[in-house]
Design a protein around this motif. Structure first.
Motif, short mmCIF file in Angstrom:
data_model
loop_
_atom_site.label_atom_id
_atom_site.label_comp_id
_atom_site.label_asym_id
_atom_site.label_seq_id
_atom_site.Cartn_x
_atom_site.Cartn_y
_atom_site.Cartn_z
N ASP A 289 0.86 -1.18 0.00
CA ASP A 289 0.00 0.00 0.00
C ASP A 289 0.89 1.23 0.00
N LYS A 290 0.52 2.21 -0.80
CA LYS A 290 1.22 3.49 -0.84
C LYS A 290 0.46 4.46 0.04
N LEU A 291 1.02 4.78 1.20
CA LEU A 291 0.34 5.59 2.20
C LEU A 291 0.87 7.02 2.15
N GLN A 292 0.01 7.98 1.86
CA GLN A 292 0.46 9.38 1.83
C GLN A 292 -0.62 10.39 2.18
N LEU A 293 -1.77 9.91 2.71
CA LEU A 293 -2.82 10.84 3.14
C LEU A 293 -2.31 11.67 4.31
N GLY A 294 -2.20 12.98 4.09
CA GLY A 294 -1.69 13.89 5.11
C GLY A 294 -0.22 14.21 4.97
N LEU A 295 0.50 13.49 4.09
CA LEU A 295 1.90 13.80 3.82
C LEU A 295 1.99 14.86 2.73
N PRO A 296 3.12 15.60 2.64
CA PRO A 296 3.23 16.68 1.66
C PRO A 296 3.11 16.17 0.23
N ALA A 297 2.43 16.96 -0.60
CA ALA A 297 2.29 16.61 -2.01
C ALA A 297 3.58 16.92 -2.75
N ALA A 298 3.76 16.27 -3.88
CA ALA A 298 4.93 16.52 -4.73
C ALA A 298 4.89 17.96 -5.27
N PRO A 299 6.07 18.59 -5.41
CA PRO A 299 7.40 18.04 -5.12
C PRO A 299 7.76 18.21 -3.65
N ALA A 300 8.20 17.13 -3.03
CA ALA A 300 8.64 17.14 -1.63
C ALA A 300 10.01 16.51 -1.56
N PHE A 301 10.86 16.99 -0.66
CA PHE A 301 12.26 16.57 -0.64
C PHE A 301 12.68 16.00 0.71
N HIS A 302 11.78 15.33 1.38
CA HIS A 302 12.05 14.79 2.71
C HIS A 302 12.77 13.45 2.60
N LEU A 303 13.77 13.27 3.45
CA LEU A 303 14.50 12.01 3.55
C LEU A 303 14.38 11.49 4.97
N ALA A 321 10.13 11.07 11.06
CA ALA A 321 10.75 12.38 11.04
C ALA A 321 11.79 12.43 9.94
N SER A 322 12.10 13.64 9.46
CA SER A 322 12.93 13.79 8.27
C SER A 322 14.15 14.67 8.53
N THR A 323 15.08 14.59 7.60
CA THR A 323 16.27 15.43 7.66
C THR A 323 15.95 16.88 7.33
N THR A 324 14.75 17.15 6.85
CA THR A 324 14.33 18.52 6.58
C THR A 324 13.50 19.10 7.73
N GLY A 325 13.50 18.42 8.87
CA GLY A 325 12.94 19.00 10.09
C GLY A 325 11.45 18.88 10.27
N SER A 326 10.85 17.86 9.70
CA SER A 326 9.42 17.63 9.90
C SER A 326 9.20 16.38 10.74
N TRP A 337 -1.90 10.66 8.11
CA TRP A 337 -0.75 11.28 8.74
C TRP A 337 -1.07 12.72 9.14
N GLN A 338 -0.49 13.11 10.26
CA GLN A 338 -0.62 14.49 10.75
C GLN A 338 0.79 15.03 10.98
N ARG A 339 1.09 16.18 10.39
CA ARG A 339 2.40 16.79 10.64
C ARG A 339 2.32 17.59 11.94
N LEU A 340 3.16 17.19 12.89
CA LEU A 340 3.19 17.86 14.19
C LEU A 340 4.06 19.10 14.16
N SER A 341 5.07 19.12 13.31
CA SER A 341 5.91 20.30 13.15
C SER A 341 6.68 20.21 11.84
N ALA A 342 6.91 21.38 11.23
CA ALA A 342 7.78 21.47 10.05
C ALA A 342 8.95 22.40 10.33
N GLU A 343 9.20 22.71 11.60
CA GLU A 343 10.17 23.73 11.97
C GLU A 343 11.31 23.18 12.82
N LEU A 344 11.59 21.90 12.73
CA LEU A 344 12.59 21.28 13.59
C LEU A 344 13.95 21.25 12.91
#
Length: 353
Positions: A289-303, A321-326, A337-344
């Motif tokens: 299953d490809k799960l992405q409901l609530g995750l950022p839409a393309a283009p996204a650069f999270h690792l 959590a990602s190397t881009t601080g989310s 999915w719920q993003r708790l922060s994008a400022e980390l």
């Protein structure tokens, strides 16, 4: 469900807590220092720092972060007149017997019977002749990033080493055996791609209720072993889904279910075509299953790094959590999915507590 998340970041330990359905930053420790590994065992927390020119450090809290004490750091053995430099503690694990284990870069495994106040090198692994074949993946030296302790017997450990394969001990570290049958390495010449001691398992995970089932996010694919590591079977997400990545999380109770966080291979290390998602299988890897409901839409650069995806003890709630601080929370097994922060700061590791 567990309602505390520990985050190891480029700027210290962040602790998120849930209260009345709302998540917020509750604690921040070791500001400015990079956290390379963390471990929560009830109210006992360990945090390993990769503290620049001060070198690796290890801190222990016995009261869920209220107070901290610095404890010992493992020391690598001298090689003639030269002592190798410890780059970092890359992973920590504790068994039901209270023994604490540390996997490091370079690839030394250490044991502590006193919560990290002293350490002993596992000599039998350090002296393996296959070590001469090991090499670094993203780091200059090979490193131990996965320590899986068998829930039935704390003397049985499985290690993931990049790049050095999958190793198991059944006697607390006195002897070791390679378990890489079925893994293959796309980065090696054709005649060497099946060599066990050069495999790069990016991350390993184990089903707690059926511990003979293991999952592996390898450098060039996802694999599963359902025969207690006698062999590995390669999984095949359908194109254009990616088989590269770093993280894998195993359902603690369902041996057929696991989650992966794919990326684009090698130097690019971003989501393929900017398409950011989590892969889930619930049938042992036959379908995904490809799960992405609530995750950022393309283009996204999270690792998502090796230790950046975890599942709670019930197998229902995930944190990522990602190397881009989310930081995201995945409910219903990642269905939403719920993003708790994008400022980390960049996040290297996380854990439910």
């Amino acid at each position: 469900m567990q309602n505390t998340i520990l985050l190891g970041s480029r700027k210290g330990l962040l602790v998120y807590g849930e209260r009345a359905g709302q998540w917020q930053l509750a604690q921040h420790h070791f500001s400015g220092a990079q956290v390379s590994a963390l471990l929560a065992d009830g109210a006992r927390w360990w945090v390993a720092l990769r503290d620049g020119h001060f070198g690796p450090k290890l801190h222990l809290s016995e009261d869920a972060g209220a107070c901290w004490q610095e404890v010992a750091v493992p020391a690598l053995p001298a090689d003639g007149e030269k002592r190798p430099i410890l780059d970092q503690i890359w992973t920590l694990a504790v068994g039901r017997d209270g023994v604490l284990w540390a996997g490091c870069i370079p690839a030394g495994l250490f044991r502590s019977g006193d919560a990290g106040r002293s350490w002993q090198l596992v000599e039998a692994l350090w002296q393996r002749p296959e070590r001469a074949q090991w090499f670094g993946g993203g780091f200059d030296d090979a490193g131990i990033h996965s320590i899986l302790i068998d829930p039935r017997d704390p003397a049985q450990l499985v290690l993931g080493i990049s790049c050095g394969g999958v190793w198991r001990t059944r006697d607390g570290g006195a002897s070791w055996a390679l378990h890489c049958q079925g893994l293959w390495a796309a980065y090696m010449p054709e005649e060497e791609k099946n060599t066990e001691a050069v495999q790069d398992p990016h991350r390993l995970a184990q089903c707690q209720s059926k511990p003979e089932v293991f999952w592996c996010q390898h450098h060039n694919g996802q694999f599963r072993s359902c025969d207690d590591l006698a062999s590995w079977q390669e999984l095949a997400p359908p194109a254009p889904l990616s088989s590269f990545g770093f993280a894998v999380a195993a359902h603690p109770h369902d041996p057929l279910s696991a989650w992966f966080a794919p990326a684009e291979v090698d130097q690019r290390r971003i989501p393929r075509d900017g398409d950011f998602y989590v892969l889930r299988t619930r049938d042992g890897g036959r379908t995904f299953d490809k799960l992405q409901l609530g995750l950022p839409a393309a283009p996204a650069f999270h690792l998502v790094y090796r230790h950046g995806l975890v599942v709670d003890a019930a197998g229902q709630r995930l944190a990522m959590a990602s190397t881009t601080g989310s930081l995201w929370l995945g409910e219903a097994g990642g269905e939403r999915w719920q993003r708790l922060s994008a400022e980390l700061p960049p996040i290297y590791c996380l854990s439910f507590a």
